[in-house]
Design a protein around this motif. Structure first.
Motif, PDB file in Angstrom:
ATOM      1  N   VAL A 145       7.454   2.038  -2.358  1.00  0.00           N
ATOM      2  CA  VAL A 145       7.434   1.610  -3.752  1.00  0.00           C
ATOM      3  C   VAL A 145       8.801   1.783  -4.401  1.00  0.00           C
ATOM      4  N   TRP A 163       1.949   0.847 -11.866  1.00  0.00           N
ATOM      5  CA  TRP A 163       1.640   1.284 -10.495  1.00  0.00           C
ATOM      6  C   TRP A 163       1.124   2.718 -10.494  1.00  0.00           C
ATOM      7  N   GLN A 174      -4.083   2.341  -5.107  1.00  0.00           N
ATOM      8  CA  GLN A 174      -2.783   2.070  -4.507  1.00  0.00           C
ATOM      9  C   GLN A 174      -2.908   1.802  -3.015  1.00  0.00           C
ATOM     10  N   PRO A 223       2.826  -3.226  -1.394  1.00  0.00           N
ATOM     11  CA  PRO A 223       3.305  -2.737  -2.699  1.00  0.00           C
ATOM     12  C   PRO A 223       4.416  -3.598  -3.275  1.00  0.00           C
ATOM     13  N   LEU A 258       4.310  -5.325  -6.917  1.00  0.00           N
ATOM     14  CA  LEU A 258       5.303  -5.004  -7.948  1.00  0.00           C
ATOM     15  C   LEU A 258       5.980  -6.276  -8.451  1.00  0.00           C
TER      16      LEU A 258
END
Length: 310
Positions: free
Chosen positions: A19, A51, A59, A65, A69
């Motif tokens: 991330v 997040w 998650q 990820p 994002l």
């Protein structure tokens, strides 16, 4: 959205690394979408806030990820662009995208190095030149997001559609319309070394108050567009090569202690004007046919804070 090779995709290593490694890419994306480094950082911060607001189970359920994002950051920027258009209608004077600081004099058309954290740097290419960003400002929010995501970052129209909430066919049309604007406004490329030489000659003529040399460097239809944000009293627009030259000489006469430095502005040769060690203005240039066609002069101190503190 389709998985991509590289950091943050395919869940390599610990989830946290996957991330946090996306930050640089997100800054690159959001700056191009918003034209403001401060707003880009706000958008990325909000993306990460969303997040971390999710549970660990939520998650873990996200396959990529990085893709998540990007999708969230794109939607945040789309919303911000809508509200930004309303704010800029009430902005005092001309609104110019926030210039990116890149310390170091230009030597042989190449910028000097910086000590900026690589994770916070915007990669410098044609898509962050001031001329390019100004064209992006003329687009609708949906056009801008579709064009930047597809043409600059190479996302498919299916992926773009997930962000802007439209079909891939509609996104293709948005990008096509945006691409036409870019092609219509972009002159033929000028080598960086030639740009640097012309900007350097302009600086020297400005310092010497040589109005005839300035006129020779300026296109007869040259324009200066100034962004003071209502905080600095400046003429917002000066049109015509001779008028621009006279305005430059007049400014030099009124501010004899002004120091002019050659600096990279959004990856292109530009100038920085300093008064008593504080950045008073940043100038970006549009050069075509061996002459300066347009100068964007940012005086708004709120947009110059990174240049002053950096």
């Amino acid at each position: 959205m389709t998985n991509r090779a590289g950091p943050g995709y395919g869940r390599p290593g610990p989830g946290l690394d996957a991330v946090t490694s996306e930050r640089g890419r997100l800054i690159n994306l959001t700056y191009r979408l918003l034209g403001s480094l401060a707003e880009a950082e706000d958008a990325v911060q909000e993306t990460y806030a969303r997040w971390y607001a999710m549970s660990a189970q939520q998650q873990d359920a996200i396959e990529s990820p990085g893709a998540w994002l990007t999708k969230v950051a794109g939607r945040i920027c789309l919303n911000m662009l809508g509200s930004a258009r309303a704010r800029r209608e009430t902005y005092v004077g001309e609104w110019i995208p926030e210039p990116l600081p890149e310390p170091g004099e230009w030597i042989d058309g190449r910028p000097g190095g910086t000590t900026v954290d690589p994770a916070d740097r915007v990669t410098l290419d044609e898509s962050v030149s001031m001329a390019f960003l100004v064209v992006l400002e003329s687009m609708t929010p949906a056009e801008r997001v579709a064009f930047v995501l597809h043409d600059v970052f190479r996302y498919s129209f299916a992926e773009v559609g997930e962000i802007v909430g439209r079909t891939p066919v509609a996104c293709r049309q948005l990008a096509f319309s945006a691409r036409r604007r870019v092609r219509a406004s972009q002159p033929s490329a000028v080598p960086a070394a030639q740009q640097a030489r012309i900007v350097r000659d302009f600086k020297q003529a400005w310092e010497a108050r040589d109005i005839y040399a300035l006129i020779g460097l300026l296109d007869p239809d040259a324009t200066v567009i100034a962004d003071g944000g209502g905080l600095v009293v400046r003429r917002q627009r000066v049109e015509g090569g001779e008028q621009v030259a006279r305005a430059c000489v007049d400014l030099a006469d009124r501010a004899p202690s002004l120091t002019i430095l050659e600096r990279a502005v959004n990856g292109r040769p530009g100038l920085v004007a300093q008064q008593d060690g504080t950045t008073a203005a940043v100038l970006a240039f549009d050069i075509a046919g061996g002459r300066i066609k347009r100068i964007w002069a940012i005086f708004n101190p709120e947009k110059l804070r990174p240049w002053t503190t950096g």
